[in-house]
Design an enzyme around this catalytic site. Sequence first.
Site, PDB file in Angstrom:
ATOM      1  CG  ASP A 207      -1.753   1.152   1.463  1.00 15.22           C
ATOM      2  OD1 ASP A 207      -1.649   2.139   0.703  1.00 15.22           O
ATOM      3  OD2 ASP A 207      -2.550   1.118   2.417  1.00 15.22           O
ATOM      4  CB  ILE A 208       1.500   3.930  -2.472  1.00 18.11           C
ATOM      5  CG1 ILE A 208       2.682   4.898  -2.685  1.00 18.11           C
ATOM      6  CG2 ILE A 208       0.154   4.619  -2.603  1.00 18.11           C
ATOM      7  CD1 ILE A 208       2.939   5.264  -4.097  1.00 18.11           C
TER       8      ILE A 208
ATOM      9  CG  ASN B 129      -8.570  13.775 -10.633  1.00 18.70           C
ATOM     10  OD1 ASN B 129      -8.463  14.989 -10.481  1.00 18.70           O
ATOM     11  ND2 ASN B 129      -9.279  13.024  -9.822  1.00 18.70           N
TER      12      ASN B 129
ATOM     13  N   GLY C  44      -8.986   5.163  -6.696  1.00 16.40           N
ATOM     14  CA  GLY C  44      -7.702   4.466  -6.740  1.00 16.40           C
ATOM     15  C   GLY C  44      -6.671   5.043  -5.802  1.00 16.40           C
TER      16      GLY C  44
ATOM     17  CG  ASP D 107      -6.206  11.495  -6.709  1.00 16.36           C
ATOM     18  OD1 ASP D 107      -5.486  12.093  -5.895  1.00 16.36           O
ATOM     19  OD2 ASP D 107      -6.985  12.076  -7.476  1.00 16.36           O
TER      20      ASP D 107
ATOM     21  N   GLY E 175      -4.127   1.629 -13.399  1.00 15.21           N
ATOM     22  CA  GLY E 175      -5.410   1.299 -12.784  1.00 15.21           C
ATOM     23  C   GLY E 175      -6.559   1.665 -13.699  1.00 15.21           C
TER      24      GLY E 175
ATOM     25  CE1 TYR F  69      -7.613   8.439 -15.082  1.00 17.46           C
ATOM     26  CE2 TYR F  69      -5.445   9.309 -15.499  1.00 17.46           C
ATOM     27  CZ  TYR F  69      -6.733   9.479 -15.034  1.00 17.46           C
ATOM     28  OH  TYR F  69      -7.126  10.697 -14.522  1.00 17.46           O
TER      29      TYR F  69
END
Length: 171
Positions: free
Chosen positions: A9-10, A23, A31, A33, A123, A125
């Site tokens: 997990d970032i 975005n 996601g 973001d 993801g 995109y």
Amino acid sequence: MEIVLVEGDITAQRVDAIVNAANSSLLGGGGVDGAIHRRGGPAILAECQALRASRYGRGLSTGQAVATTAGNLPARWVIHTVGPVFSPREDRSTLLRDCYANSLRIADELGAGTVAFPLVSAGVYGWPVEDAVRQALTVLNAATPAYVTEARLVLFGAETYAVAERVAEAG
């Protein structure tokens, strides 16, 4: 600079800077973001709103990057970058590589020693994971930053991590 592949997990990475696959509105989304905005708290959104009110009235352009506080995240900064939407009819790989190059440049300008990157555009995109990893590693392997000593490519899920390991080993 050392490049490290990490499954996880970032938002849990203890680094100087976390890169957000944002975005163009900079105002949160889904996601990566959404996760960064939720865990980082309102301070990130407040700085993003200030950026929209000043330098980025029309939003952040694809491939560009800008930094804010990391709020409640275990980092000092969040570097927001807008990845391209994948198109099978148009080669947008230069824009994807720009996300990594510009984020790394911003991290270096901030004096960050460690940076965690998500797999930008892979993801919602729709960028194919294997090529997304290849594009990221192309930029990171060629980079010679002054301050950044470690770039982590944080991969969500065992399957994505396995693909990244395979691409990295293939060189």
